[in-house]
Design an enzyme around this catalytic site. Structure first.
Site, PDB file in Angstrom:
ATOM      1  N   LYS A  13       0.833  -1.213   0.000  1.00  0.00           N
ATOM      2  CA  LYS A  13       0.000   0.000   0.000  1.00  0.00           C
ATOM      3  C   LYS A  13       0.867   1.263   0.000  1.00  0.00           C
ATOM      4  CE  LYS A  13      -2.290  -1.053   3.830  1.00  0.00           C
ATOM      5  NZ  LYS A  13      -1.802  -2.398   4.194  1.00  0.00           N
ATOM      6  N   ARG A  88      -9.816   0.657   8.917  1.00  0.00           N
ATOM      7  CA  ARG A  88      -9.376  -0.700   9.233  1.00  0.00           C
ATOM      8  C   ARG A  88     -10.432  -1.493   9.990  1.00  0.00           C
ATOM      9  NH1 ARG A  88      -3.516   0.361   9.170  1.00  0.00           N
ATOM     10  NH2 ARG A  88      -2.335  -1.541   9.497  1.00  0.00           N
ATOM     11  N   ARG A 127      11.816  -6.323   4.006  1.00  0.00           N
ATOM     12  CA  ARG A 127      11.832  -4.893   3.647  1.00  0.00           C
ATOM     13  C   ARG A 127      12.764  -4.076   4.538  1.00  0.00           C
ATOM     14  NH1 ARG A 127       5.519  -3.060   4.741  1.00  0.00           N
ATOM     15  NH2 ARG A 127       5.510  -3.199   6.993  1.00  0.00           N
ATOM     16  N   ARG A 131      10.996  -1.431  11.540  1.00  0.00           N
ATOM     17  CA  ARG A 131       9.796  -1.203  12.340  1.00  0.00           C
ATOM     18  C   ARG A 131       9.728  -2.225  13.470  1.00  0.00           C
ATOM     19  NH1 ARG A 131       4.604  -0.188   8.484  1.00  0.00           N
ATOM     20  NH2 ARG A 131       3.631  -1.253  10.249  1.00  0.00           N
ATOM     21  N   ARG A 142      -0.550  -9.117  13.383  1.00  0.00           N
ATOM     22  CA  ARG A 142      -1.120  -8.126  12.453  1.00  0.00           C
ATOM     23  C   ARG A 142      -1.967  -8.809  11.372  1.00  0.00           C
ATOM     24  NH1 ARG A 142       4.226  -5.513  10.855  1.00  0.00           N
ATOM     25  NH2 ARG A 142       3.051  -4.265   9.356  1.00  0.00           N
TER      26      ARG A 142
HETATM   27  P1  AMP Z   1       0.442   0.606   9.047  1.00  0.00           P
HETATM   28  O1  AMP Z   1       1.613   1.502   8.852  1.00  0.00           O
HETATM   29  O2  AMP Z   1      -0.765   0.992   8.241  1.00  0.00           O
HETATM   30  O3  AMP Z   1       0.802  -0.851   8.886  1.00  0.00           O
HETATM   31  O4  AMP Z   1      -0.019   0.768  10.580  1.00  0.00           O
HETATM   32  C1  AMP Z   1       0.843   0.441  11.637  1.00  0.00           C
HETATM   33  C2  AMP Z   1       0.068   0.277  12.933  1.00  0.00           C
HETATM   34  O5  AMP Z   1      -0.594   1.496  13.264  1.00  0.00           O
HETATM   35  C3  AMP Z   1      -1.030  -0.777  12.912  1.00  0.00           C
HETATM   36  O6  AMP Z   1      -0.544  -2.086  13.156  1.00  0.00           O
HETATM   37  C4  AMP Z   1      -1.926  -0.277  14.040  1.00  0.00           C
HETATM   38  O7  AMP Z   1      -1.372  -0.570  15.307  1.00  0.00           O
HETATM   39  C5  AMP Z   1      -1.857   1.238  13.857  1.00  0.00           C
HETATM   40  N1  AMP Z   1      -2.893   1.718  12.916  1.00  0.00           N
HETATM   41  C6  AMP Z   1      -2.665   2.311  11.711  1.00  0.00           C
HETATM   42  N2  AMP Z   1      -3.831   2.637  11.118  1.00  0.00           N
HETATM   43  C7  AMP Z   1      -4.815   2.236  11.970  1.00  0.00           C
HETATM   44  C8  AMP Z   1      -6.239   2.273  11.913  1.00  0.00           C
HETATM   45  N3  AMP Z   1      -6.889   2.779  10.848  1.00  0.00           N
HETATM   46  N4  AMP Z   1      -6.919   1.758  12.969  1.00  0.00           N
HETATM   47  C9  AMP Z   1      -6.292   1.246  14.045  1.00  0.00           C
HETATM   48  N5  AMP Z   1      -4.957   1.163  14.158  1.00  0.00           N
HETATM   49  C10 AMP Z   1      -4.211   1.655  13.131  1.00  0.00           C
END
Ligand code: AMP
Length: 184
Positions: A13, A88, A127, A131, A142
């Site tokens: 994404k 999400r 990658r 993180r 996740r």
């Molecule tokens: P991402 O970078 O999109 O993979 O997000 C990393 C982490 O941020 C996720 O594993 C969640 O802990 C938190 N997070 C990001 N976006 C959301 C969302 N829309 N709702 C809830 N938690 C989120």
């Protein structure tokens, strides 16, 4: 144009969002990036969400929805947005739809990137973004969270006939090409 870029962790994404930003001249809103930035800067929000991100769990809906609503009110997003990592949960999707409707807008397209699970795991592990949630155990959590809570968002937008399913396996360029043709 308000576009949701959707898919499991590791689906690409962020990578595709980068390319779409310049192609469509739209701003990018990644809730994950905003949370990581707040954690780095040790803000109140950052402190609140550190352990949640570390565990690979979801930040509570109210917190995320408030954050996105505040962000989307900014002028930057007047012509649209590429949403990455939001919504999400179905609750977040409903809140987004309501917020856009109140402002005379709507979701125009929902792009979902399909990638087999083993490939997702391999991609995340290789990658090397450093993180804290990119370890095998956290990736497992996740992916479970994705299956249990996030995948339902797909049905929500299927009912609205907005979903464009994209094969997320291939080169970055190939996948981007699929996205632009689906949106044309
Ligand atoms: P991402 O970078 O999109 O993979 O997000 C990393 C982490 O941020 C996720 O594993 C969640 O802990 C938190 N997070 C990001 N976006 C959301 C969302 N829309 N709702 C809830 N938690 C989120």
């Amino acid at each position: 144009m308000n576009i949701i870029l959707f898919g499991p962790p590791g689906a690409g994404k962020g990578t595709q969002a980068e390319k779409m930003i310049s192609h469509y001249n739209l701003p990018h809103l990644s809730t994950g990036n905003i949370f990581r930035e707040n954690i780095k800067n040790k803000t109140e929000l950052g402190k609140k969400v550190t352990s949640i991100l570390d565990a690979g769990k979801l930040v509570p809906d109210e917190t995320v929805v408030e954050l996105v609503a505040d962000e989307l009110k900014k002028e930057t997003y007047n012509n649209g947005v590429i949403l990455d990592g939001f919504p999400r949960t179905v609750k977040q999707a409903e809140a987004l739809d309501a917020f856009l409707l109140e402002n005379g807008k709507s979701v125009d397209a929902f792009i979902t990137l399909d990638v087999p699970e083993q490939e997702l795991i391999n991609r995340i592990l290789s990658r090397g973004q450093g993180r804290s949630d990119d370890t095998p155990e956290k990736i497992k959590t996740r992916l479970e969270v994705y299956r249990d809570e996030t995948e339902l968002v797909l049905n929500h937008y299927m009912k609205k006939d907005l979903v464009k399913e994209i094969d997320g396996v291939g080169s970055i360029e190939e996948i981007f090409e699929r996205i632009t043709s689906a949106l044309s």
